[in-house]
Every structure is written in structure tokens, then in C-alpha cells.
Design a protein around this motif. Structure first.
Motif, PDB file in Angstrom:
ATOM      1  N   GLU A  29       0.600  -1.174  -0.017  1.00 47.71           N
ATOM      2  CA  GLU A  29       0.014  -0.041  -0.131  1.00 47.71           C
ATOM      3  C   GLU A  29       0.917   1.550  -0.176  1.00 47.71           C
ATOM      4  O   GLU A  29       0.406   2.442  -0.895  1.00 47.71           O
ATOM      5  CB  GLU A  29      -0.568  -0.603   1.359  1.00 47.71           C
ATOM      6  CG  GLU A  29      -2.178   1.061   1.240  1.00 47.71           C
ATOM      7  CD  GLU A  29      -3.065   0.996   2.038  1.00 47.71           C
ATOM      8  OE1 GLU A  29      -2.864   2.057   2.958  1.00 47.71           O
ATOM      9  OE2 GLU A  29      -4.127   0.091   2.394  1.00 47.71           O
ATOM     10  N   GLN A  30       2.021   1.307   0.447  1.00 42.92           N
ATOM     11  CA  GLN A  30       2.721   1.921   1.597  1.00 42.92           C
ATOM     12  C   GLN A  30       3.770   2.842  -0.464  1.00 42.92           C
ATOM     13  O   GLN A  30       3.466   4.151  -1.194  1.00 42.92           O
ATOM     14  CB  GLN A  30       3.991   2.236   1.681  1.00 42.92           C
ATOM     15  CG  GLN A  30       2.940   2.567   3.442  1.00 42.92           C
ATOM     16  CD  GLN A  30       4.225   2.016   4.769  1.00 42.92           C
ATOM     17  OE1 GLN A  30       5.068   1.229   4.431  1.00 42.92           O
ATOM     18  NE2 GLN A  30       4.613   2.987   5.721  1.00 42.92           N
ATOM     19  N   VAL A  32       3.029   1.802  -4.222  1.00 44.39           N
ATOM     20  CA  VAL A  32       2.092   2.440  -5.019  1.00 44.39           C
ATOM     21  C   VAL A  32       0.978   3.631  -3.966  1.00 44.39           C
ATOM     22  O   VAL A  32       1.396   4.302  -5.202  1.00 44.39           O
ATOM     23  CB  VAL A  32       0.886   1.444  -4.302  1.00 44.39           C
ATOM     24  CG1 VAL A  32      -0.027   1.902  -6.081  1.00 44.39           C
ATOM     25  CG2 VAL A  32       0.841   0.069  -5.327  1.00 44.39           C
ATOM     26  N   TRP A  33       0.546   3.834  -3.123  1.00 42.23           N
ATOM     27  CA  TRP A  33      -0.103   5.540  -2.637  1.00 42.23           C
ATOM     28  C   TRP A  33       0.636   6.060  -2.185  1.00 42.23           C
ATOM     29  O   TRP A  33       0.015   7.280  -1.921  1.00 42.23           O
ATOM     30  CB  TRP A  33      -1.260   4.828  -1.538  1.00 42.23           C
ATOM     31  CG  TRP A  33      -2.408   4.112  -2.879  1.00 42.23           C
ATOM     32  CD1 TRP A  33      -2.540   2.814  -2.612  1.00 42.23           C
ATOM     33  CD2 TRP A  33      -2.993   4.305  -4.168  1.00 42.23           C
ATOM     34  NE1 TRP A  33      -3.275   2.613  -3.528  1.00 42.23           N
ATOM     35  CE2 TRP A  33      -3.705   3.386  -4.366  1.00 42.23           C
ATOM     36  CE3 TRP A  33      -3.245   5.349  -4.249  1.00 42.23           C
ATOM     37  CZ2 TRP A  33      -4.962   3.291  -5.113  1.00 42.23           C
ATOM     38  CZ3 TRP A  33      -4.342   5.671  -5.403  1.00 42.23           C
ATOM     39  CH2 TRP A  33      -4.662   4.775  -6.432  1.00 42.23           C
ATOM     40  N   GLU A  35       3.518   9.008  -0.915  1.00 37.87           N
ATOM     41  CA  GLU A  35       4.847   9.577  -1.757  1.00 37.87           C
ATOM     42  C   GLU A  35       6.568   9.407  -1.129  1.00 37.87           C
ATOM     43  O   GLU A  35       6.982   9.433   0.061  1.00 37.87           O
ATOM     44  CB  GLU A  35       4.309  10.646  -1.138  1.00 37.87           C
ATOM     45  CG  GLU A  35       5.683  11.749  -1.126  1.00 37.87           C
ATOM     46  CD  GLU A  35       6.145  13.111  -1.357  1.00 37.87           C
ATOM     47  OE1 GLU A  35       6.768  14.464  -1.908  1.00 37.87           O
ATOM     48  OE2 GLU A  35       4.461  13.498  -0.596  1.00 37.87           O
ATOM     49  N   ARG A  48       8.142  -2.213  -7.183  1.00 42.18           N
ATOM     50  CA  ARG A  48       6.639  -2.954  -6.677  1.00 42.18           C
ATOM     51  C   ARG A  48       6.640  -4.254  -6.825  1.00 42.18           C
ATOM     52  O   ARG A  48       6.354  -5.136  -6.625  1.00 42.18           O
ATOM     53  CB  ARG A  48       5.958  -1.549  -7.571  1.00 42.18           C
ATOM     54  CG  ARG A  48       5.351  -0.409  -6.381  1.00 42.18           C
ATOM     55  CD  ARG A  48       4.362   0.327  -7.181  1.00 42.18           C
ATOM     56  NE  ARG A  48       4.476   1.510  -7.043  1.00 42.18           N
ATOM     57  CZ  ARG A  48       5.026   2.475  -7.729  1.00 42.18           C
ATOM     58  NH1 ARG A  48       5.049   2.283  -8.542  1.00 42.18           N
ATOM     59  NH2 ARG A  48       4.995   3.797  -7.390  1.00 42.18           N
ATOM     60  N   ASP A 104       6.557  10.126   3.040  1.00 45.09           N
ATOM     61  CA  ASP A 104       5.953   8.940   3.033  1.00 45.09           C
ATOM     62  C   ASP A 104       7.332   7.647   3.551  1.00 45.09           C
ATOM     63  O   ASP A 104       7.625   6.240   4.026  1.00 45.09           O
ATOM     64  CB  ASP A 104       5.134   7.882   2.709  1.00 45.09           C
ATOM     65  CG  ASP A 104       3.766   8.599   2.740  1.00 45.09           C
ATOM     66  OD1 ASP A 104       3.837   9.141   3.936  1.00 45.09           O
ATOM     67  OD2 ASP A 104       2.991   9.039   1.793  1.00 45.09           O
TER      68      ASP A 104
END
Length: 138
Positions: A29-30, A32-33, A35, A48, A104
Motif C-alpha cells: 500500500e505504501q 503504491v499510494w 509519497e 513494487r 512517506d
């Protein structure tokens, strides 16, 4: 080979495997979504893919091997899957070193290091048992 020890070696702690799966999903999740940035072109896409491969290899280690008739081959198969998992972890780590920023990034790095630590503890525990079982053959 001791059938009971083999059975116990494949009795994965459900809390541990659930936590590893949850940590891995969080990293996906981090990645892909979140920053997260890298100065290398295409690094995030490759990261990924490696992270997906890492999850697939973790799932492979924990899958049932009851369909393999020989107990020795069952253990050897688990060891091979574990080595593949170690290899994919190492490849992911190399790519993760190209990350260098983004809002992030600190959380991703912290979460990955925790996942890595938990994963290695899991792998080492089961590999030690499987090695002992294989060495007991000689």
C-alpha cells in the motif's frame, strides 16, 4: 525422518504469518499510494514488482506440502522455497536502497525494517528445523 518433527516443522504460527502478511500488505500500500521517491528512473516500478515477488515467495514457504509423498522431499521443497524468499528479500533490499525521499519514506523505511526483522526471525526458525531434519538422514 521423525514424522512428528516434520509435522511440527510445518505448523506455522498463525499469528506470526498473519502479522507478516499484514506488514507486507502495508508495504504494498505504501509503495503504491505513498509519497516515496527515488532519483533512479523506473526504480519504484521495479521495487513494487520485487515486493510482489517477496509476498509470493512468503506465501510459497507457508503453503501446504502434503501433496508431496516423500517426507524428505517435502522438507527439501520447503528449504528451496525459503531460499527463494531470502533471495527475493535481498533483491528488494538492493532496490530499496535507491529510495531517498518523499513524505512517506521514513514510515516506509521503518515498516520495512520491522518486516525484514520479523521475516528473518521466521525464516531462520524454520530453516534450522528443516536443516536438522535433513542432517538427521546422514
Amino acid at each position: 525422518m521423525d514424522a512428528q518433527r516434520i509435522k511440527e516443522s510445518f505448523a506455522f504460527d498463525l499469528k506470526v504469518t498473519a502479522r507478516l502478511q499484514q506488514q507486507w500488505v502495508g508495504l504494498i500500500e505504501q509503495s503504491v499510494w505513498g509519497e516515496i521517491k527515488s532519483e533512479k528512473i523506473g526504480a519504484l516500478g521495479r521495487l513494487r514488482k520485487r515486493l510482489l515477488e517477496l509476498g509470493e515467495n512468503l506465501a510459497s514457504v507457508t503453503r501446504s506440502r502434503q501433496w508431496i509423498p516423500s517426507e524428505r522431499e517435502r522438507v527439501k521443497s520447503a528449504m528451496a522455497a525459503s531460499l527463494n524468499l531470502r533471495d527475493s528479500l535481498q533483491q528488494f533490499e538492493r532496490l530499496a536502497q535507491t529510495l531517498n525521499g518523499g513524505a512517506d519514506f521514513p514510515a516506509f523505511e521503518r515498516d520495512f525494517l520491522q518486516f525484514r526483522s520479523d521475516l528473518l526471525r521466521f525464516i531462520e526458525h524454520h530453516e534450522a528445523i528443516w536443516c536438522d531434519l535433513l542432517e538427521s538422514q546422514y
